[in-house]
Structures are given as C-alpha cells and as structure tokens.
Design a protein around this motif. Structure first.
Motif, PDB file in Angstrom:
ATOM      1  N   SER A 397       0.845  -1.195   0.000  1.00 12.26           N
ATOM      2  CA  SER A 397       0.000   0.000   0.000  1.00 12.26           C
ATOM      3  C   SER A 397       0.882   1.247   0.000  1.00 12.26           C
ATOM      4  CB  SER A 397      -0.968  -0.023   1.186  1.00 12.26           C
ATOM      5  OG  SER A 397      -0.526   0.790   2.240  1.00 12.26           O
ATOM      6  N   ARG A 398       2.027   1.153   0.687  1.00 18.53           N
ATOM      7  CA  ARG A 398       2.970   2.279   0.655  1.00 18.53           C
ATOM      8  C   ARG A 398       3.514   2.472  -0.753  1.00 18.53           C
ATOM      9  NH1 ARG A 398       5.432   4.023   5.705  1.00 18.53           N
ATOM     10  NH2 ARG A 398       4.559   2.897   7.466  1.00 18.53           N
ATOM     11  N   ARG A 399       3.751   1.359  -1.415  1.00 19.19           N
ATOM     12  CA  ARG A 399       4.269   1.455  -2.784  1.00 19.19           C
ATOM     13  C   ARG A 399       3.281   2.174  -3.695  1.00 19.19           C
ATOM     14  NH1 ARG A 399       8.277  -3.575  -3.710  1.00 19.19           N
ATOM     15  NH2 ARG A 399       8.739  -3.775  -1.508  1.00 19.19           N
ATOM     16  N   ARG A 400       2.006   1.834  -3.515  1.00 19.60           N
ATOM     17  CA  ARG A 400       0.990   2.487  -4.343  1.00 19.60           C
ATOM     18  C   ARG A 400       0.970   3.987  -4.080  1.00 19.60           C
ATOM     19  NH1 ARG A 400      -2.051  -2.095  -3.572  1.00 19.60           N
ATOM     20  NH2 ARG A 400      -3.213  -1.248  -1.820  1.00 19.60           N
ATOM     21  N   ARG A 401       1.095   4.332  -2.804  1.00 21.86           N
ATOM     22  CA  ARG A 401       1.079   5.753  -2.455  1.00 21.86           C
ATOM     23  C   ARG A 401       2.295   6.476  -3.057  1.00 21.86           C
ATOM     24  NH1 ARG A 401       3.375   6.099   2.091  1.00 21.86           N
ATOM     25  NH2 ARG A 401       4.999   7.392   1.164  1.00 21.86           N
ATOM     26  N   ILE A 402       3.460   5.840  -2.977  1.00 19.96           N
ATOM     27  CA  ILE A 402       4.681   6.445  -3.512  1.00 19.96           C
ATOM     28  C   ILE A 402       4.567   6.647  -5.022  1.00 19.96           C
ATOM     29  CG2 ILE A 402       7.152   6.076  -3.921  1.00 19.96           C
ATOM     30  CD1 ILE A 402       7.176   4.541  -1.209  1.00 19.96           C
ATOM     31  N   ALA A 403       4.006   5.622  -5.680  1.00 22.00           N
ATOM     32  CA  ALA A 403       3.852   5.719  -7.131  1.00 22.00           C
ATOM     33  C   ALA A 403       2.950   6.898  -7.484  1.00 22.00           C
ATOM     34  CB  ALA A 403       3.275   4.426  -7.686  1.00 22.00           C
ATOM     35  N   LYS A 404       1.852   7.012  -6.715  1.00 20.69           N
ATOM     36  CA  LYS A 404       0.923   8.108  -6.976  1.00 20.69           C
ATOM     37  C   LYS A 404       1.602   9.445  -6.726  1.00 20.69           C
ATOM     38  CE  LYS A 404      -3.947   7.051  -6.508  1.00 20.69           C
ATOM     39  NZ  LYS A 404      -4.956   6.705  -5.530  1.00 20.69           N
ATOM     40  N   GLY A 405       2.272   9.511  -5.628  1.00 23.66           N
ATOM     41  CA  GLY A 405       2.902  10.776  -5.225  1.00 23.66           C
ATOM     42  C   GLY A 405       3.957  11.240  -6.209  1.00 23.66           C
ATOM     43  N   SER A 406       4.652  10.274  -6.824  1.00 27.48           N
ATOM     44  CA  SER A 406       5.753  10.658  -7.700  1.00 27.48           C
ATOM     45  C   SER A 406       5.332  10.687  -9.162  1.00 27.48           C
ATOM     46  CB  SER A 406       6.923   9.680  -7.526  1.00 27.48           C
ATOM     47  OG  SER A 406       6.484   8.365  -7.807  1.00 27.48           O
ATOM     48  N   GLY A 407       4.085  10.331  -9.403  1.00 26.53           N
ATOM     49  CA  GLY A 407       3.609  10.329 -10.783  1.00 26.53           C
ATOM     50  C   GLY A 407       4.225   9.222 -11.602  1.00 26.53           C
ATOM     51  N   THR A 408       4.641   8.155 -10.952  1.00 28.05           N
ATOM     52  CA  THR A 408       5.194   7.006 -11.671  1.00 28.05           C
ATOM     53  C   THR A 408       4.290   5.804 -11.457  1.00 28.05           C
ATOM     54  OG1 THR A 408       6.558   6.426  -9.787  1.00 28.05           O
ATOM     55  CG2 THR A 408       7.575   7.804 -11.462  1.00 28.05           C
ATOM     56  N   SER A 409       4.757   4.620 -11.807  1.00 29.29           N
ATOM     57  CA  SER A 409       3.927   3.432 -11.616  1.00 29.29           C
ATOM     58  C   SER A 409       4.505   2.579 -10.485  1.00 29.29           C
ATOM     59  CB  SER A 409       3.891   2.620 -12.906  1.00 29.29           C
ATOM     60  OG  SER A 409       5.186   2.167 -13.213  1.00 29.29           O
ATOM     61  N   VAL A 410       3.652   1.671  -9.977  1.00 28.14           N
ATOM     62  CA  VAL A 410       4.109   0.777  -8.909  1.00 28.14           C
ATOM     63  C   VAL A 410       5.301  -0.045  -9.395  1.00 28.14           C
ATOM     64  CG1 VAL A 410       3.441  -1.135  -7.395  1.00 28.14           C
ATOM     65  CG2 VAL A 410       1.800   0.677  -7.916  1.00 28.14           C
TER      66      VAL A 410
END
Lengths: 449, 331
Positions: A397-410
């Motif tokens: 779930s943290r990975r998903r958040r990081i991906a969203k936050g950075s505008g990249t993909s999981v």
C-alpha cells in the motif's frame, strides 16, 4: 555505431593466433592492417597513418611483440605509447607575455567555434588565472557575429571591444590594443572571422592583423569532427601565420577525433585546449594521453575520475564509505549520491568515458536519458522519512502511495527498491572483499561502483 | 567513353551558369582530387595491387570512408578482371562511373518536395557550426526569386546571436522572421511561425534550429518535439527535413546522418563549404548505407552559391579535366 575500437578490431586476428606457439611476422602485418583501419576510421589523415604504422611496425616486429605472451595487448600498448608520443607527451599551457597585455589571436575555418572558444578562454583566464581579459570582436563578415560575442561577454561580465561591422578588422584591432593599455587588461583575445584557408584576400587580412598586433599566441581553432582535410587546413594556416597552438572544439560529441593527431603531426604545435560543451565553462586543458586512448576507442577513465573528484565532497564520500561498510545505507544517502552524479555531467557522457562501454552487450546503442534520474528522484522524494531510513517497511500500500505521489507506476517503484537492495548487497560484498585484503584503500571512491 | 557522353548530355540540358557554378565551386576540390587521380594513372601504367592501394588512399583522402572504399575497390578489381582491363588509363572511366553510380538514385529525388499549393514547411537540422542559418538565408533568397512568399522561423533560441543572425538574413533577402526571445522554447517559436505562415498565406516556411551534437539525448528529444509540433499543426509537415553537413567533416558525418535521421526522419542532405579543399566524400558512404540523397550543395559565400545537387554535375565538377580530355580525344 560503425566504429569499433582497436581492441575489438584486433580481436579477430588475436583469436586466430591464439593457441599458436608464437606470432609470425605475417600476424604482425595483419594486426598492423587493423591498426591502420582503426586510425583511418577515426579520421587520422592517411599520410600520418602511414608514417605512424611504419614506426610502430618496426617496434612490433623488433621482437617486443613477438616474444611477449600476450601479443594483442602488447600491440595495443605499443600503439598507444607511440600515439601518445606523437600527440605531444605533456600538457601545454597558454602563453604569457613578458610585458602585458598578452595578445591572443584566434583563427580558423567557418563554424569551427572561434567565437564560443574566445568567450570560454576569457572565462578560463579570469577564473583559473585571475586575469583581466578584453575580447575583441573582429569578425565583421558573419551576420551578428559581433552581437554573439557581445552577448557572451554580457553573460560572463567580461568586456568586449567592438566598432561595428563597417570598420576594418585591422583598425578594430589597433583601437582595441590602445583601449586594453588604457584600461590595464592583461589579456587581449582577438576573435577573427572564419575563413577558408584558400581564400587569398581573407588570409591576407590575417597577415595584417598579425603584423599589427604582434600576438604572443595564435590559436588555430579546429573542429574535432574534421576529416582528412584537417591537414590541408592546418598546413595552410600554419605556413601563413605560424600558429603557436591549437584548440580542439566539439570534443563532447561522439567523434573519435583523429583530426587531433593530423593537425599535431603537420604543424608540430601543441593542442592547448579542448572544447567540451556548449556552456561557457566547458573548456578543458588538453591531455595527449587521453586523446590517444580516445582515438583508439579505449575510453577515458582518467577524465571520469577527475570529474568525480572535482564534484564529490570528500567528507561526504568518507561518511558514505562508513555507511557502506556498516550496511547502514538509506534512501537519503542514495538521493545525495544521485545529486552528486548529476553534478558530474550528462550520464551518456560519463558512460562514454568507460572503456569497453561500447563493447558490452546491450550497451552499444544505449541511450541514457537523464530524465530517468528525475523519475528516480521523484520516487525517493515521495517516500516518508521513516521509509527512506528503513526501506524494509515499504509494503504494497505504501508502494501504491509512492507511485501516486511521484507520478510514476508501482512497477517503477518496485524496480527501484529492488535495485537499491541489490546495491546494498553488492556494496557489502565489495567492502568485505576490501577488508579481506587487509588493504586500506585511501582517498576517493566512486559512487555506485 | 559512353558514360562520359551520358554525363555531358545530361548536363547540357542545364544552363551554362549552373554548370559554371559547379565547375568553379569545385575548383579547389578538383585540383587536389583529380590531380592525384591523373598522377595515379600516369605513375602506374599497369593495373596492379599497388595501383589499387594508391587509389584506395586517394578515395580515403576524400573522406569516403574505409568501409565504402574497400567495397568500391573490390568491385573495381572484379570488374577489371572480367573486362580484362590491364592499362591504368582504361580503368579511369570505370572509376568515375562507379562513383557517380554511388550518388545516383531515383530520378528527381534530389528535388525538394514543394507543395503545389499551400504551405511548404522545411526544417533544418544539424550539429553546431555547419552553416544552417546561412543556408536558410541563401535558400530564402532562392525561393524569393522564384516569386514565393517566404517566412523564416528563428528556432535557434540557444546560441548567442543566432536570432540576430537570421534577422540580418531576413533583411538582406527581404523576408519576415518570426521570433521570440533568446532562451524561449523552440517548439513555441515553431507554433507561432506556423500560425503566422497560415494567416499570412505564406508559400514557404524555413525553420532554423539550434545546432546540437547528435549524442546529446535531451537535445535530440527537443528536436523531436519541434518536429511533432509542426506535424500536429499541419498534417504532412514538415515536408522536408534537411540535414546540413559540413563538407570538411570526416567519418562522424555518418553518425550525424544516422542519429538525426532516427530522430527527425531526415529527407535530404545539404552539403556546405564545398568551395574549400574538402571533398565531402562521406556523402557517398551516407548515400550508400543510409540512402539519404544530397539535395543541395554550398559552393561559396555568395547568396547564389547554394545550388541544387545534381550527381552528374558533382562528378563533372570533380572530373572536368578528364571529361574535356576524353572529348578532345574523340574529336
């Protein structure tokens, strides 16, 4: 790329003689053929190549190679040594007049980069030698050439002397020299118009400027991408003006730069500087040995190390080393490293300096995109403090958040985390190895290596 | 001498002045190149291994490139054997023929693709210092003389003085220049220029770009973007992407043609600075390996010195003396 380094070229011949008890003269001849091709492909003039091969062959056949156990490496070594010697051995500095100002005159073909080099040189003189240069806009022919020098002067805050394009270059020079005396400039750099070496009228103009200014240094500016014609150009300018040095421009391209060898060979004057980029500080001293390696396609490790040394903070590097040893590396350190690598210059340039980078599978046509670094940076910056310190806690779930936050993909986040943990593992092994050897390797260590 | 006749016929259909321009512009090139070739024939009366070695050097000295030269020499050797040519004098026309063959392509492919009606957009690309801006100035003059309405786009927003340089050319040939400030986004300049060209009903838009070394990935991406913007605004445009090459450049020109070709789909080459002693032989290799035709050559500093490239003219320019000799022999 169509080019292969000498090492790759020699591989074929070497495979053939491997297993043979000794190397025959015919084998040496074949190797010399490959050396010749490598040099010609690097744009070294064919006459220069011919002489060069003759001298190398003598040394090679004269037993040095025949007796050695690794003839291939021996050949490369001999070639490299001879090439470095021909290139001029040591580094050469810019002239200083006994009585200031020192007058430097720039000359060359159109589009070689005289105006840009003039500005770079002025900047270099001020920054590295604490001088007070005056630039003289004596190119009255090319539209807006004066404006170009003036713009560069403004950028650097270095004065430019100009009288517009309706006054003769000789007249401009005369007035510029008076002004330089008046304002106590210790260097005067005269930017002349580009001209063909066969253009009698314009070559005469250079004579006149020279007669008037009596320059301490006449620099011929040569495009590193120049082909076989480099010898004609250099010969003509040298005969006419008696040049005292050469500046090789556009060396940040992917050219082998064999022209360097050609102009050095025909003029006998040293190459004093190399233009390494479009920015005003991209002028570097010329290193003959490094150029030799480059022409042979053997990479440029020394420049890479030097770049690293000037850009990496030693104290930080030591701290990093400690962290690596104790395996405490965090994403914060990673980010810092990233910044340092970025400050060393474009990645593809750095990669090009590694020997064999062209040979590695998959590396051949690699296009390194500096923007990928931006992605990596965004990912790391989207992590919380706790996550950066302890990557192990980063769950899906943290990975998903990081991906969203950075505008990249999981996937991208996953990849980075995986790479990071592998890097940590590798570093542990490396430092372990070093300890095992019992040698303390002092000084600098390259990040990520 | 069939081949020479063919050349003569082809160029006799063109005006004297064009032929003269080629002849004149290539004087320096020819003097060294053909002089060597003639010496070769004189010095070696027999076609043997040494003869070919010398020929190899002459071609290499013209920057043709080792690879292409080797192929060419092999072909010549084969041909000489099958045709049973032993005398050096007899192989000379064969050499000329082979060179012209390398340059020749489909009929009319060296012509610029100018739209019958509506706007034609031409994008100029290349490394630093090859003469893009100067070439655009000369080409603007050419189109203007043909009665076309021409517009220039100052897409080199990076190099100091580049916009001013194009403006001077604009004044000289009396055409408008669309520009923004130095340092602005070149794609934005192109967008402006396209809008202006459309609203002013221009026939020709010549787009300048900043010189860039082909190994700078980011700068090449920028160029791709410039091209994308043009295509988005006018489908089918740019109608020509011309790579400007300096004739003095050596083997790196191949890398330039490859990389610029990949990034912008180069449709033709303009070979500049041919009025020096450089031969620009690398275009033979580029034509051979990448199949990109030369469309124009720069033969001097004057406004009129940009000439449409005619392979026959080029070869004629290089071998003028030989041709005259051949003709004299026939009469």
């Amino acid at each position: 790329m169509a080019f292969e380094g000498l090492a790759e070229r020699l591989q074929g011949t070497l495979n053939k003689i491997r297993g043979k008890g000794k190397v025959s003269e015919a084998d040496v001849k074949e190797m010399m053929r490959e050396v010749r091709f490598a040099l010609l492909e690097a744009d070294v003039n064919f006459k220069v190549v011919k002489e060069f091969i003759t001298s190398v062959k003598e040394r090679a056949v004269g037993q040095e190679v025949l007796k050695s156990l690794t003839p291939g490496q021996q050949v490369i070594k001999v070639v490299n040594e001879e090439l470095t010697a021909l290139m001029g051995g040591e580094q050469s500095k810019i002239a200083v007049a006994n009585k200031p100002p020192t007058i430097v005159m720039m000359a060359g073909l159109q589009g070689a980069g005289k105006t840009t080099t003039t500005a770079k040189l002025a900047n270099h003189l001020r920054k590295k030698h604490n001088r007070k240069p005056l630039m003289v806009a004596a190119d009255i022919y090319r539209p807006a050439a004066i404006k170009q020098l003036e713009t560069l002067g403004k950028q650097l805050d270095i004065p430019v002397f100009s009288m517009g394009d309706q006054v003769s270059p000789v007249e401009i020079t005369k007035n510029a020299l008076a002004k330089a005396k008046e304002e106590h400039h210790d260097y005067v750099l005269i930017d002349t118009a580009g001209r063909l070496h066969v253009d009698e009228d314009l070559m005469k103009e250079l004579d006149d400027i020279k007669a008037l200014a009596d320059p301490d240094e006449i620099l011929l500016v040569v495009d590193a991408m120049t082909g076989q014609d480099a010898v004609n150009v250099a010969e003509s300018f040298n005969e006419r003006l008696g040049i005292t040095g050469i500046v090789l421009t556009k060396l940040d391209g992917d050219t082998r730069g064999g022209a360097a060898l050609s102009v050095k060979a025909v003029t006998g004057t040293p190459i004093k500087f190399a233009g390494m980029g479009e920015k005003v500080d991209a002028l570097e001293p010329f290193y003959p040995d490094r150029m030799a390696s480059r022409i042979l396609g053997m990479g440029d490790v020394l420049t890479l190390i030097e770049k690293a040394q000037t850009n990496v903070d030693e104290a930080k590097a030591k701290e990093l080393e400690r962290k690596m040893r104790t395996n405490e590396l965090t994403f914060d350190d990673f980010l810092e490293q990233l910044e340092q690598v970025k400050s060393m210059g474009p990645l593809d340039e750095l990669l090009g300096m590694l020997p064999g980078a062209g040979k590695m599978k998959g590396m051949k046509n690699i296009q390194v995109d500096d923007k990928q670094l931006v992605h990596v940076e965004a990912i790391v910056k989207s992590m919380t403090k706790a996550e950066k310190q302890d990557p192990a806690i980063i769950n899906s779930s943290r990975r998903r958040r990081i991906a969203k936050g950075s505008g990249t993909s999981v996937q991208e986040v996953n990849r980075l985390i995986k790479q990071f943990s592998e890097m940590k593992k590798m570093m542990k092994q490396m430092t372990g190895m070093q300890k095992g050897k019992g040698k303390k390797k002092g000084g600098f260590k390259l990040p990520f290596m | 001498m069939n081949f020479f006749k063919k050349i003569k016929e082809k160029i006799s259909s063109q005006t004297e002045t064009v032929t003269e321009k080629f002849r004149e512009g290539l004087t320096k090139t020819r003097d060294s190149f053909v002089g060597k070739m003639n010496d070769l024939v004189k010095n070696y009366r027999k076609v043997d291994e040494e003869f070919f070695e010398e020929l190899e050097e002459i071609l290499i000295s013209a920057d043709v490139g080792v690879h292409t030269v080797m192929e060419l020499i092999d072909e010549l050797k084969d041909e000489a054997r099958t045709r049973n040519i032993r005398e050096a004098h007899d192989i000379q026309p064969l050499i000329t023929e082979k060179l012209a063959e390398l340059l020749e392509g489909a009929e009319g492919e060296t012509k610029l693709k100018v739209q019958e009606d509506g706007l034609t957009v031409i994008l100029f690309v290349g490394v630093n210092g090859v003469g893009k801006t100067t070439t655009i100035g000369k080409m603007a003059h050419k189109f203007k003389q043909e009665g076309k309405k021409v517009l220039l786009a100052a897409g080199d927003t990076f190099r100091a003085g580049a916009i001013e340089q194009l403006e001077v050319w604009g004044q000289r040939v009396d055409v408008d220049v669309i520009k923004q400030q130095a340092g602005s986004d070149p794609a934005a300049v192109m967008f402006d220029a396209l809008q202006a060209a459309k609203s002013r009903n221009a026939d020709i838009l010549l787009c300048d770009t900043a010189g860039r070394l082909q190994n700078k990935v980011n700068l090449m991406k920028e160029l791709e973007k410039v091209k994308r913007v043009i295509t988005r605004e006018i489908p089918g445009a740019p109608h020509e992407v011309l790579l400007v090459l300096d004739a003095t450049t050596g083997q790196n020109a191949m890398s330039q043609a490859k990389t610029f070709g990949q990034a912008t789909d180069v449709s033709g080459i303009i070979l500049t600075k041919l009025d020096g002693t450089a031969k620009g032989g690398i275009v033979l290799a580029i034509r051979h390996e990448l199949d990109i035709p030369v469309k124009f050559v720069g033969l001097g500093e004057g406004m009129d010195d940009l000439q449409e490239f005619v392979p026959e003219q080029y070869v004629h320019g290089l071998f003028a003396d030989v041709l005259d000799e051949a003709e004299a022999a026939e009469n």
